[in-house]
Design a protein around this motif. Structure first.
Motif, PDB file in Angstrom:
ATOM      1  N   VAL B  37       0.879  -1.172   0.000  1.00 13.23           N
ATOM      2  CA  VAL B  37       0.000   0.000   0.000  1.00 13.23           C
ATOM      3  C   VAL B  37       0.912   1.215   0.000  1.00 13.23           C
ATOM      4  O   VAL B  37       1.891   1.253   0.756  1.00 13.23           O
ATOM      5  N   GLN B  39       1.502   5.661  -0.156  1.00 14.94           N
ATOM      6  CA  GLN B  39       0.929   6.937   0.266  1.00 14.94           C
ATOM      7  C   GLN B  39       1.801   8.061  -0.272  1.00 14.94           C
ATOM      8  O   GLN B  39       2.943   8.214   0.160  1.00 14.94           O
ATOM      9  N   LEU B  45      -4.263   6.814   1.218  1.00 16.81           N
ATOM     10  CA  LEU B  45      -3.708   5.479   1.013  1.00 16.81           C
ATOM     11  C   LEU B  45      -4.187   4.896  -0.314  1.00 16.81           C
ATOM     12  O   LEU B  45      -5.354   5.042  -0.691  1.00 16.81           O
ATOM     13  N   TRP B  47      -3.921   1.163  -2.407  1.00 15.58           N
ATOM     14  CA  TRP B  47      -3.466  -0.210  -2.559  1.00 15.58           C
ATOM     15  C   TRP B  47      -2.727  -0.359  -3.887  1.00 15.58           C
ATOM     16  O   TRP B  47      -3.153   0.191  -4.906  1.00 15.58           O
ATOM     17  N   TYR B  95       4.250   0.814   1.991  1.00 18.85           N
ATOM     18  CA  TYR B  95       4.093  -0.055   3.152  1.00 18.85           C
ATOM     19  C   TYR B  95       3.809  -1.485   2.679  1.00 18.85           C
ATOM     20  O   TYR B  95       2.965  -1.681   1.787  1.00 18.85           O
ATOM     21  N   PHE B 103      -6.060  -4.998   6.321  1.00 21.73           N
ATOM     22  CA  PHE B 103      -4.613  -5.058   6.549  1.00 21.73           C
ATOM     23  C   PHE B 103      -4.356  -4.995   8.049  1.00 21.73           C
ATOM     24  O   PHE B 103      -4.503  -3.936   8.660  1.00 21.73           O
ATOM     25  N   TRP B 106       1.291  -3.962   9.502  1.00 18.82           N
ATOM     26  CA  TRP B 106       1.911  -2.976   8.624  1.00 18.82           C
ATOM     27  C   TRP B 106       3.381  -2.815   8.987  1.00 18.82           C
ATOM     28  O   TRP B 106       3.734  -2.831  10.169  1.00 18.82           O
TER      29      TRP B 106
END
Lengths: 107, 116
Positions: B37, B39, B45, B47, B95, B103, B106
């Motif tokens: 994922v 950012q 966020l 995916w 991540y 999820f 992390w």
């Protein structure tokens, strides 16, 4: 792709308040929805999965509800450490998609 | 306590390549689907990709399809993301995450910056 619309984008509340964030899916996702908290410089933290199941270790003041296309996330008795960004995520269909986030500030 | 440790991020020119790694510990890695994922700076966020526990099935976001390749080595509990033809829009923190649909685990993330 399923679009997740989260509101409000920003929220300011006082310690002890009840806060509600909503998330709307562009099509039904049953209960396949999660909520995350993210603080600056940190990864997201899972709070709620399957719309209303509380992740282990998460305080009971956090809760979620809803199914289909309409979901709510509630924080009861807001605490100073709850200042963060909050995201919803649908995992009914690939690609998984997130809401745009809600920035929660403590007055 | 489960730990996911990403590495491999850095500064790369547009069109360049990077390979990210994610090493898992205290996780039954071979039974877990894994995702990346990302950012973008100051953004939400997104995916990127998922791989099933055995590593024979992967899915990608449309924005990275054909450019990124996800793989895993269950013997070393390591996840890999090969990123080619990188663009400025790929800039962000990446991540790795344990994927149960949601999820639940992390990593701390690794920063990828695509810039000339």
């Amino acid at each position: 792709d399923i679009e997740m619309t989260q509101s409000p984008s920003t929220l300011s509340a006082s310690v002890g308040d009840r806060v509600i964030i909503t998330c709307r899916a562009s099509q039904s996702i049953s209960s396949w929805l999660a909520w995350y908290q993210q603080k600056p410089g940190k990864p997201p933290k899972l709070l709620i999965y399957e719309a209303s199941s509380l992740e282990s270790g998460v305080p009971l003041r956090f809760s979620g509800s809803g199914s289909g296309t309409e979901f709510t996330f509630t924080i009861n008795s807001l605490q100073p450490e709850d200042s963060a960004n909050y995201y919803c995520q649908q995992y009914d269909t690939v690609p998984s998609t997130f809401g745009q986030g809600t920035k929660l500030q403590i007055k | 306590e489960v730990q996911l440790l990403e590495s491999g991020g850095g500064l790369v020119q547009p069109g360049g390549s990077l390979t990210l790694s994610c090493e898992a510990s205290k996780l039954t890695f071979s039974t877990y689907a894994m995702s990346w994922v990302r950012q973008a700076p100051g953004k939400g966020l997104q995916w990127v990709s998922i791989i099933n526990p055995s590593g024979d099935t992967t899915y990608y976001a449309d924005s990275v399809k054909g450019r990124f390749t996800l793989s895993r080595d269950n013997s070393t509990n390591t996840l890999f993301l090969q990123m080619n033809s990188l663009r400025a829009g790929d800039t962000g923190v990446y991540y790795c995450a344990g994927d149960q649909g949601y999820f639940d685990y992390w990593g701390q993330g690794t920063l990828v910056t695509v810039s000339s």
